[in-house]
Scaffold this motif. Structure first.
Motif, PDB file in Angstrom:
ATOM      1  N   GLY A   1       1.765 -11.523   9.324  1.00 29.37           N
ATOM      2  CA  GLY A   1       0.436 -10.968   9.176  1.00 29.37           C
ATOM      3  C   GLY A   1       0.349 -10.174   7.893  1.00 29.37           C
ATOM      4  N   TYR A   2      -0.857  -9.707   7.579  1.00 28.35           N
ATOM      5  CA  TYR A   2      -1.088  -8.923   6.364  1.00 28.35           C
ATOM      6  C   TYR A   2      -1.362  -7.484   6.769  1.00 28.35           C
ATOM      7  N   PHE A   3      -0.599  -6.557   6.204  1.00 26.73           N
ATOM      8  CA  PHE A   3      -0.689  -5.146   6.560  1.00 26.73           C
ATOM      9  C   PHE A   3      -0.741  -4.317   5.267  1.00 26.73           C
ATOM     10  N   GLU A   4      -1.838  -3.586   5.063  1.00 22.94           N
ATOM     11  CA  GLU A   4      -1.997  -2.795   3.848  1.00 22.94           C
ATOM     12  C   GLU A   4      -2.538  -1.413   4.177  1.00 22.94           C
TER      13      GLU A   4
ATOM     14  N   GLY B   1       0.783  -1.226   0.000  1.00 18.91           N
ATOM     15  CA  GLY B   1       0.000   0.000   0.000  1.00 18.91           C
ATOM     16  C   GLY B   1       0.812   1.272   0.000  1.00 18.91           C
ATOM     17  N   ALA B   2       0.523   2.143  -0.981  1.00 20.16           N
ATOM     18  CA  ALA B   2       1.243   3.409  -1.097  1.00 20.16           C
ATOM     19  C   ALA B   2       0.963   4.344   0.066  1.00 20.16           C
TER      20      ALA B   2
ATOM     21  N   PHE C   1      -4.641  -6.367   8.874  1.00 20.41           N
ATOM     22  CA  PHE C   1      -4.725  -4.936   9.150  1.00 20.41           C
ATOM     23  C   PHE C   1      -4.793  -4.181   7.824  1.00 20.41           C
ATOM     24  N   LYS C   2      -5.871  -3.441   7.622  1.00 16.33           N
ATOM     25  CA  LYS C   2      -6.017  -2.691   6.376  1.00 16.33           C
ATOM     26  C   LYS C   2      -6.761  -1.385   6.646  1.00 16.33           C
ATOM     27  N   ASP C   3      -6.207  -0.285   6.107  1.00 14.48           N
ATOM     28  CA  ASP C   3      -6.839   1.030   6.215  1.00 14.48           C
ATOM     29  C   ASP C   3      -7.126   1.382   7.677  1.00 14.48           C
TER      30      ASP C   3
END
Length: 386
Positions: free
Chosen positions: A59-62, A42-43, A77-79
């Motif tokens: 984990g996934y982080f965006e 993620g930019a 974890f996103k936004d």
């Protein structure tokens, strides 16, 4: 990308076990740690020094933003935005509209979406706490507490979603309020408002507001069956009143970021972090307004069904439905306001800007400055109220 991060001073113990795609390296500081099994995308991602991602197996982080010394053990974890010192233990799911302010913590297997925890709030494990704002307490040793295995029910049989308010923004931002205690295995049916100093015992079922400084006791429940039609609404005024109060508090928090946090940020990355937090608050405002709009769109069908029943109770509902539909454009306009009392925060900004951190600046405010700031924020809440 990984080699560039390593060269910058990012700690990656097992580079072959980490995926990094589409991030802006200038928004990731030296001193960040990416543990094995971490995927970072993620930019909009922003990571300040001391942040650790994925220490319990990745984990996934965006598109997340973290302040200094944030520890996100693992999960999805996103936004979402996490200010300095936040800890989220393993297998969490943190989605859009989530903002955890300084020193907040949450245990393992926790779900947040459209959730704001103000400084020092601690939540346990195995909880669902979506569509909520919680404040209360003065420090890491004196904080609001959400017990493990809590379920906050935000979805109704009619297909609507509501949010619950624990404490408030006008007092909560100044960190001088009494803490709120919610015992483990509590079930809460939104929308409710729980006041500062309230205590909800473990195992409670909460279906109504809990006044400040009270010990919650459940009302007797009468078993039985009742007719139900998912196209026919019951009383709406309490839900509109609660939601508009919730939105008013988000509008006050938006003003707090616009007038205090962002202008006093100590550097460009801190400003960007607070701007990301502001976007989470604005996402919450948009979500709540959207949910009310969808409810209003369903009222004509409900009105027809109540009209056909032709009882004293249904006539009461017809009158309420008609009133809500006629006043909704006016209420919606109130919820779109961005008016802030002129120069209400000038003295607060000056003191916070001179402090070593935002929270240190807040702690240094005089009683008069706190009172003036609280009154200004409360005006914003009251302007949105029903």
């Amino acid at each position: 990308m990984i080699q560039a991060l390593l060269a910058k001073g990012v700690h990656i113990p097992a580079p072959a076990a980490v995926v990094v795609e589409g991030v802006d390296i200038d928004r990731i500081e030296a001193g960040v740690t990416l543990h094995p099994g971490t995927t970072l995308r993620g930019a909009k991602t922003l990571l300040r020094a001391g942040t650790q991602l994925g220490k319990t197996g990745g984990g996934y982080f965006e598109d997340i933003s973290t302040g200094k010394d944030v520890d996100l053990y693992g999960g999805y974890f996103k936004d979402a935005v996490f200010l300095d010192g936040v800890i989220a233990r393993g297998h969490a799911e943190m989605r859009g509209g989530t903002l955890m302010e300084e020193g907040s913590e949450v245990g393992h297997h926790a779900g947040y979406k459209m959730t704001i925890t103000m400084p020092f709030v601690v939540a346990g494990s195995l909880i669902n706490f979506c569509d909520a704002l919680i404040a209360g307490g003065t420090s890491r040793k004196d904080h609001s507490e959400v017990g493990s295995c809590l379920a906050l029910y935000n979805f109704t049989p009619w297909g609507d979603k509501f949010a619950s308010l624990f404490g408030d923004v006008p007092s909560g931002v100044f960190l001088k309020s009494r803490r709120i205690f919610i015992g483990g295995q509590t079930q809460i049916v939104s929308p409710v408002h729980v006041g500062y100093g309230a205590v909800i015992p473990a195992g409670a079922a909460v279906r109504r507001d809990v006044p400040a400084n009270t010990l919650y006791a459940e009302a007797p429940f009468t078993p039985g069956s009742h007719d139900f039609d998912p196209d026919r609404y019951g009383a709406l005024t309490p839900k509109f009143r609660a939601t508009m109060r919730f939105i008013g508090n988000l509008l006050a928090l938006r003003a707090w970021y616009q007038e205090v946090r962002i202008p006093t940020a100590c550097d460009a990355l801190q400003k960007a972090l607070y701007e990301a937090a502001l976007r989470q608050v604005e996402a919450g405002i948009s979500e709540r307004r959207k949910r009310l709009e969808q409810l209003v769109e369903r009222l004509p069908r409900s009105l027809v069904l109540h009209s056909q029943a032709a009882t004293s109770e249904t006539r009461k509902r017809c009158d309420e439905h008609s009133l809500v539909m006629s006043l909704w454009p006016q209420w919606s306009a109130k919820l779109s306001s961005n008016d802030v009392p002129s120069d209400a925060f000038a003295a607060i900004r000056e003191r916070v800007a001179d402090a070593e951190s935002t929270l240190a600046g807040i702690a240094s405010l005089t009683d008069r400055e706190v009172q003036a700031g609280t009154q200004a924020l409360q005006q914003i809440v009251d302007a949105a109220a029903l």
